[in-house]
Design an enzyme around this catalytic site. Structure first.
Site, mmCIF file in Angstrom:
data_model
loop_
_atom_site.group_PDB
_atom_site.id
_atom_site.type_symbol
_atom_site.label_atom_id
_atom_site.label_comp_id
_atom_site.label_asym_id
_atom_site.label_seq_id
_atom_site.Cartn_x
_atom_site.Cartn_y
_atom_site.Cartn_z
ATOM 1 C CD GLU A 1 -31.479 47.786 75.893
ATOM 2 O OE1 GLU A 1 -32.581 48.539 75.655
ATOM 3 O OE2 GLU A 1 -31.453 47.036 76.776
ATOM 4 C CG ASN B 1 -35.138 50.975 76.504
ATOM 5 O OD1 ASN B 1 -35.651 49.822 76.013
ATOM 6 N ND2 ASN B 1 -33.686 50.822 76.917
#
Ligand code: GLP
Length: 221
Positions: free
Chosen positions: A122, A115
């Site tokens: 993140e 991702n």
């Protein structure tokens, strides 16, 4: 991996003293190359990107254990730093930020998550982040569960160097291998503006980044 190994060796020869290191399957062959060489890190410092919260350094899935197994036991550094997954957040953030301040990173090795995460930053992590505690996304838990016996065993939190700390490294090498990284590679190299939704795009702000991919990871570009 050989290319990355050569860059590391060259940096050491040119006086680099502080190496930012990464875990994951991606850098394994780089470390193998280093182990099988005459490279000598005994006068250098290593600083790792991240560690799972709650795992002792002796736990087989801890990143400290990974580094000992894949590099440090063969090629010791003068000092090696990995976040301590057993410390509470406040203690660890202060401790690690002090380490980073004292030892500015000359060369940072990075992998990339599917991702677009780098270290454990993140999507959505602020670009000005420093060392912090991270709640792992479902995508990262799924990707990393292969190393654990059961999915429930994958820690849900990690300590990670922040994006602003990573950007301070003088030089950065990012490695991406395999088709599961193809989208992340495309998002990075075709990105025009850094966006916090794709953490790796912070690298667009850096002047000295080398991205090394294999054919599969490059298949969308
Ligand atoms: C983990 C690590 C990252 C690493 C990523 C990719 O989430 N925190 O530093 O880059 O996974 O791992 P792999 O190299 O195994 O694909």
């Amino acid at each position: 991996s050989i290319k990355a190994y050569e860059i590391i060796r060259e940096a050491l020869r040119n006086g680099a003293k502080v190496f930012g290191l990464a875990t994951g399957s991606t850098p394994e062959i780089v470390y193998e190359q280093l182990i099988n060489s005459d490279v000598d890190f005994s006068d250098a410092i290593s600083i790792n990107l991240d560690e799972y919260v709650g795992l002792a350094s002796t736990h087989e899935q801890s990143y400290q254990y990974f580094m000992d197994k894949h590099l440090f036991q063969y090629k010791p550094f003068k000092a090696s730093f990995v976040p301590n997954g057993l410390n509470d957040e406040e203690t660890e953030v202060v401790r690690y930020e002090n380490i980073l301040e004292e030892h500015p990173i000359d060369l940072q090795l990075l992998g990339i998550g599917q991702n677009g995460h780098i270290a454990f930053n993140e999507p959505g992590t602020p670009f000005d982040s420093v060392t912090h505690k991270v709640e792992l996304t479902e995508s990262t838990i799924q990707a990393n569960k292969r190393f654990f016996e059961k999915e429930e065993d994958v820690p849900r939190f990690a300590y990670s160097m922040g994006l602003s700390s990573i950007l301070k490294a003088k030089k950065i090498i990012l490695l991406a291998f395999g088709e599961e990284k193809a989208q992340a590679v495309k998002d990075l190299v075709t990105g025009t503006e850094p966006t916090e939704e794709i953490p790796s795009t912070i690298l667009l702000k850096h002047q000295n980044v080398t991205i090394i991919v294999d054919e599969e990871a490059a298949k969308l570009i």
